[in-house]
Design a protein around this motif. Structure first.
Motif, PDB file in Angstrom:
ATOM      1  N   LEU A   1     -49.483 -10.488  -8.229  1.00  0.00           N
ATOM      2  CA  LEU A   1     -49.163  -9.580  -9.370  1.00  0.00           C
ATOM      3  C   LEU A   1     -49.206  -8.026  -8.080  1.00  0.00           C
ATOM      4  N   THR A   2     -50.072  -8.366  -7.140  1.00  0.00           N
ATOM      5  CA  THR A   2     -50.005  -7.438  -6.135  1.00  0.00           C
ATOM      6  C   THR A   2     -48.266  -7.102  -5.743  1.00  0.00           C
TER       7      THR A   2
ATOM      8  N   ASP B   1     -49.762  -8.476  -0.402  1.00  0.00           N
ATOM      9  CA  ASP B   1     -49.616 -10.227  -1.160  1.00  0.00           C
ATOM     10  C   ASP B   1     -51.042 -10.089  -2.114  1.00  0.00           C
ATOM     11  N   GLY B   2     -51.740  -9.986  -2.037  1.00  0.00           N
ATOM     12  CA  GLY B   2     -52.652 -10.595  -2.994  1.00  0.00           C
ATOM     13  C   GLY B   2     -53.543 -11.578  -2.895  1.00  0.00           C
TER      14      GLY B   2
ATOM     15  N   LEU C   1     -42.173 -10.471 -15.391  1.00  0.00           N
ATOM     16  CA  LEU C   1     -41.827  -9.697 -14.456  1.00  0.00           C
ATOM     17  C   LEU C   1     -42.241 -10.216 -12.555  1.00  0.00           C
ATOM     18  N   LYS C   2     -43.725 -11.258 -13.197  1.00  0.00           N
ATOM     19  CA  LYS C   2     -44.245 -11.484 -11.952  1.00  0.00           C
ATOM     20  C   LYS C   2     -45.309 -12.802 -12.106  1.00  0.00           C
ATOM     21  N   THR C   3     -45.002 -13.559 -11.948  1.00  0.00           N
ATOM     22  CA  THR C   3     -46.755 -15.258 -11.766  1.00  0.00           C
ATOM     23  C   THR C   3     -47.253 -14.352 -10.538  1.00  0.00           C
ATOM     24  N   GLY C   4     -48.380 -15.308 -10.595  1.00  0.00           N
ATOM     25  CA  GLY C   4     -49.322 -15.253  -9.697  1.00  0.00           C
ATOM     26  C   GLY C   4     -50.521 -16.454  -9.668  1.00  0.00           C
TER      27      GLY C   4
ATOM     28  N   CYS D   1     -52.092 -15.944 -13.667  1.00  0.00           N
ATOM     29  CA  CYS D   1     -52.266 -14.691 -14.082  1.00  0.00           C
ATOM     30  C   CYS D   1     -50.554 -14.491 -14.158  1.00  0.00           C
ATOM     31  N   LEU D   2     -49.929 -14.090 -15.321  1.00  0.00           N
ATOM     32  CA  LEU D   2     -48.751 -13.888 -15.272  1.00  0.00           C
ATOM     33  C   LEU D   2     -48.338 -11.963 -16.115  1.00  0.00           C
TER      34      LEU D   2
END
Length: 279
Positions: A60-61, A159-160, A223-226, A234-235
């Motif tokens: 998510l970063t 990049d997380g 929006l984004k996964t992680g 994460c979502l």
């Protein structure tokens, strides 16, 4: 007896970390450690669970990375991918966009490489160019977080990936960030795109990047996964239900499938709340 039952249920929900509207309604089952869902249309919190607890947010970063790039670069700028960019992603075992050393791509295409397959090679290339240098770029990320009022957010890389230094955020801060970046038409268009192709240029092969968000298309608009071992699954997602725009963040879910089940349960509950009722 009924009053005792209600009080016991409230106590159990509180012990589980649920706050806000979830205490007053039947709460959906969630397996994520931290959750925050906001009805942007009405301005109401639909669900909250440990939303202010600091935790790593994995990829998510890259949403903040995209935000900083949009304030530092022109979409038509051309960035040359370096061996270090490719090596960074490969050596860390991170997700990659399949970039190749010497390849020249526009910032617009690199945003797709960053946000669809979640390429750490793309994040490194963008940070290296627009810091200039990764450390300066991360400093820009942290200045942006402070300027946006994300008081519980600290970044250590673009990049997380796990790194010594204690990068963290909260579900509440990440929802706030999502609401901000969705106002950018370029980022909003990228994160809702299921697939983006780059045609062959010069000696390099074409790319076809697929969005890792399995709520697309149809159930969400980004929006984004992680994922990292430390952060869990994460979502960050946005969806329109019953004419209401919902923005949510899940941190620390137990599996890839679990994060989508959790998101769908939250959206189903939010849909029921948003539906008009007979009077």
């Amino acid at each position: 007896m009924r009053m005792v039952t209600v009080l016991l249920l409230a106590a159990l929900l509180t012990a589980a970390g649920l706050t806000g509207p979830a205490l007053a309604r039947t709460a959906p089952l969630v397996t994520a450690k931290e959750v925050y869902l906001v009805d942007v249309t009405s301005g109401t919190v639909q669900f909250a669970k440990r939303e202010t607890r600091r935790a790593p947010v994995a990829s998510l970063t890259k949403i903040m990375t995209a935000y900083v790039v949009r304030h530092s670069a022109s979409l038509d700028d051309v960035v040359t991918v370096s061996r270090a960019d490719v090596r960074h992603a490969a050596s860390s075992g991170a997700t990659r966009a399949g970039l190749r050393a010497g390849e020249r791509l526009t910032v617009r295409d690199l945003l797709y490489a960053l946000l669809l397959p979640s390429g750490a090679d793309a994040s490194n290339a963008l940070a290296r160019r627009y810091g200039p240098g990764v450390q300066r770029f991360v400093a820009k990320m942290n200045r942006a977080a402070a300027a946006l009022g994300l008081r519980d957010t600290v970044y250590t890389n673009p990049d997380g990936l796990p790194q010594t230094g204690g990068d963290h955020s909260t579900a509440r801060d990440q929802v706030a960030l999502a609401r901000i970046v969705l106002k950018d038409p370029v980022i909003a268009a990228v994160v809702r795109t299921p697939r983006h192709a780059v045609t062959r240029t010069g000696a390099h092969r074409a790319h076809a990047w697929h969005n890792t968000n399995r709520l697309l298309p149809g159930e969400a608009e980004g929006l984004k996964t992680g994922y990292t071992r430390a952060a869990g699954y994460c979502l960050m997602f946005v969806s329109v239900v019953g004419g209401h725009t919902m923005v949510g963040v899940l941190l620390g879910d137990t599996s890839d499938a679990a994060r989508y089940r959790t998101a769908r349960r939250l959206l189903t509950t939010a849909t029921a709340r948003a539906a008009p009722r007979d009077v």
